[in-house]
Design a protein around this motif. Structure first.
Motif, PDB file in Angstrom:
ATOM      1  N   ARG A   1      -4.829   6.313   6.363  1.00 10.40           N
ATOM      2  CA  ARG A   1      -5.898   5.853   5.461  1.00 10.40           C
ATOM      3  C   ARG A   1      -6.190   6.914   4.397  1.00 10.40           C
ATOM      4  O   ARG A   1      -6.385   6.596   3.230  1.00 10.40           O
ATOM      5  CB  ARG A   1      -7.162   5.507   6.249  1.00 10.40           C
ATOM      6  N   LEU A   2      -6.221   8.181   4.812  1.00 11.19           N
ATOM      7  CA  LEU A   2      -6.447   9.268   3.857  1.00 11.19           C
ATOM      8  C   LEU A   2      -5.334   9.350   2.812  1.00 11.19           C
ATOM      9  O   LEU A   2      -5.587   9.700   1.656  1.00 11.19           O
ATOM     10  CB  LEU A   2      -6.555  10.610   4.582  1.00 11.19           C
TER      11      LEU A   2
ATOM     12  N   ASN B   1      -0.027   4.637  -7.326  1.00 15.46           N
ATOM     13  CA  ASN B   1       0.046   3.464  -6.469  1.00 15.46           C
ATOM     14  C   ASN B   1       1.507   3.041  -6.417  1.00 15.46           C
ATOM     15  O   ASN B   1       2.133   2.941  -7.466  1.00 15.46           O
ATOM     16  CB  ASN B   1      -0.830   2.339  -7.021  1.00 15.46           C
TER      17      ASN B   1
ATOM     18  N   ARG C   1      -4.977   7.365  -4.587  1.00 17.80           N
ATOM     19  CA  ARG C   1      -5.964   6.887  -5.578  1.00 17.80           C
ATOM     20  C   ARG C   1      -6.545   8.037  -6.378  1.00 17.80           C
ATOM     21  O   ARG C   1      -6.732   7.924  -7.588  1.00 17.80           O
ATOM     22  CB  ARG C   1      -7.082   6.118  -4.877  1.00 17.80           C
ATOM     23  N   MET C   2      -6.844   9.150  -5.700  1.00 20.61           N
ATOM     24  CA  MET C   2      -7.390  10.318  -6.401  1.00 20.61           C
ATOM     25  C   MET C   2      -6.428  10.827  -7.469  1.00 20.61           C
ATOM     26  O   MET C   2      -6.855  11.301  -8.520  1.00 20.61           O
ATOM     27  CB  MET C   2      -7.688  11.458  -5.420  1.00 20.61           C
TER      28      MET C   2
ATOM     29  N   GLN D   1       0.797  -1.213   0.000  1.00 19.14           N
ATOM     30  CA  GLN D   1       0.000   0.000   0.000  1.00 19.14           C
ATOM     31  C   GLN D   1       0.834   1.269   0.000  1.00 19.14           C
ATOM     32  O   GLN D   1       0.404   2.289  -0.521  1.00 19.14           O
ATOM     33  CB  GLN D   1      -0.910   0.018   1.228  1.00 19.14           C
TER      34      GLN D   1
ATOM     35  N   LEU E   1      -6.223   7.205   0.027  1.00 21.62           N
ATOM     36  CA  LEU E   1      -7.262   7.822  -0.804  1.00 21.62           C
ATOM     37  C   LEU E   1      -6.684   8.934  -1.679  1.00 21.62           C
ATOM     38  O   LEU E   1      -7.068   9.076  -2.848  1.00 21.62           O
ATOM     39  CB  LEU E   1      -8.383   8.372   0.077  1.00 21.62           C
ATOM     40  N   GLU E   2      -5.780   9.729  -1.118  1.00 23.61           N
ATOM     41  CA  GLU E   2      -5.139  10.791  -1.893  1.00 23.61           C
ATOM     42  C   GLU E   2      -4.362  10.197  -3.063  1.00 23.61           C
ATOM     43  O   GLU E   2      -4.402  10.732  -4.175  1.00 23.61           O
ATOM     44  CB  GLU E   2      -4.217  11.632  -1.008  1.00 23.61           C
TER      45      GLU E   2
ATOM     46  N   HIS F   1       1.419  12.158  -0.657  1.00 24.86           N
ATOM     47  CA  HIS F   1       0.048  11.817  -0.277  1.00 24.86           C
ATOM     48  C   HIS F   1      -0.122  11.922   1.243  1.00 24.86           C
ATOM     49  O   HIS F   1      -1.187  12.316   1.721  1.00 24.86           O
ATOM     50  CB  HIS F   1      -0.298  10.418  -0.780  1.00 24.86           C
TER      51      HIS F   1
END
Length: 167
Positions: A101-102, A113, A108-109, A13, A105-106, A119
């Motif tokens: 966790r955010l 990856n 992914r936005m 991740q 998401l950042e 991020h």
């Protein structure tokens, strides 16, 4: 907690650089005798590393990195959140867990990856009710300014600027 999920899951991740920052944040919490790892320790770890995209972004925004570091350390000292149990390894507090966790998401936005240090910086600023975001805001660093720089960088396809200052 993110750190308790194990290295194997984290490695998929998070980038190696971000995994190193997590390790540095634990060291920062220990150095400051904090009983937890919070957003402030994550930011101190980013600054301590010194050679990463997040620090390059802060430099491009003309943030005073030494001031940020001193302010965070002073704020930690003022809160008096010291741990007397040096044998206990600090873990991420709920805000730092949310920030981790955010950061996913950042990433992914931005169609990236794994999640990386930029991020994490965005996530600290987005979850803005924390000591690290407060210090960054006082230094005129905002989520919008960082995301704009990242989009410009992505659009132009340029690499990061010059090496960043060290402490």
């Amino acid at each position: 907690m993110i750190i308790k999920n194990g290295r194997r899951n984290m490695d998929r991740q998070y980038s190696q650089k971000l995994t190193d920052i997590l390790d540095f944040s634990r060291e920062e919490a220990n150095r400051l005798r904090s009983g937890y790892i919070g957003p402030e320790h994550l930011l101190l770890a980013l600054l301590r590393d010194g050679n990463n995209v997040a620090v390059d972004l802060l430099n491009r925004l003309h943030a005073d990195l030494r001031y940020i570091k001193q302010e965070i350390e002073s704020d930690i000292e003022r809160t008096g959140a010291f741990s007397e149990d040096a044998a206990q390894l600090p873990e991420l507090n709920s805000t730092a867990n949310k920030i981790m966790r955010l950061s996913l998401l950042e990433a992914r936005m931005l169609k990236k990856n794994p999640a990386d240090v930029e991020h994490l910086l965005l996530a600290i600023l987005k979850e803005n009710h924390n000591m690290a975001a407060d210090v960054l805001t006082r230094n005129e660093v905002s989520y919008d300014r960082v995301i704009d720089l990242l989009r410009i960088k992505t659009d132009s396809g340029s690499s990061s600027a010059s090496p960043s200052a060290s402490f």
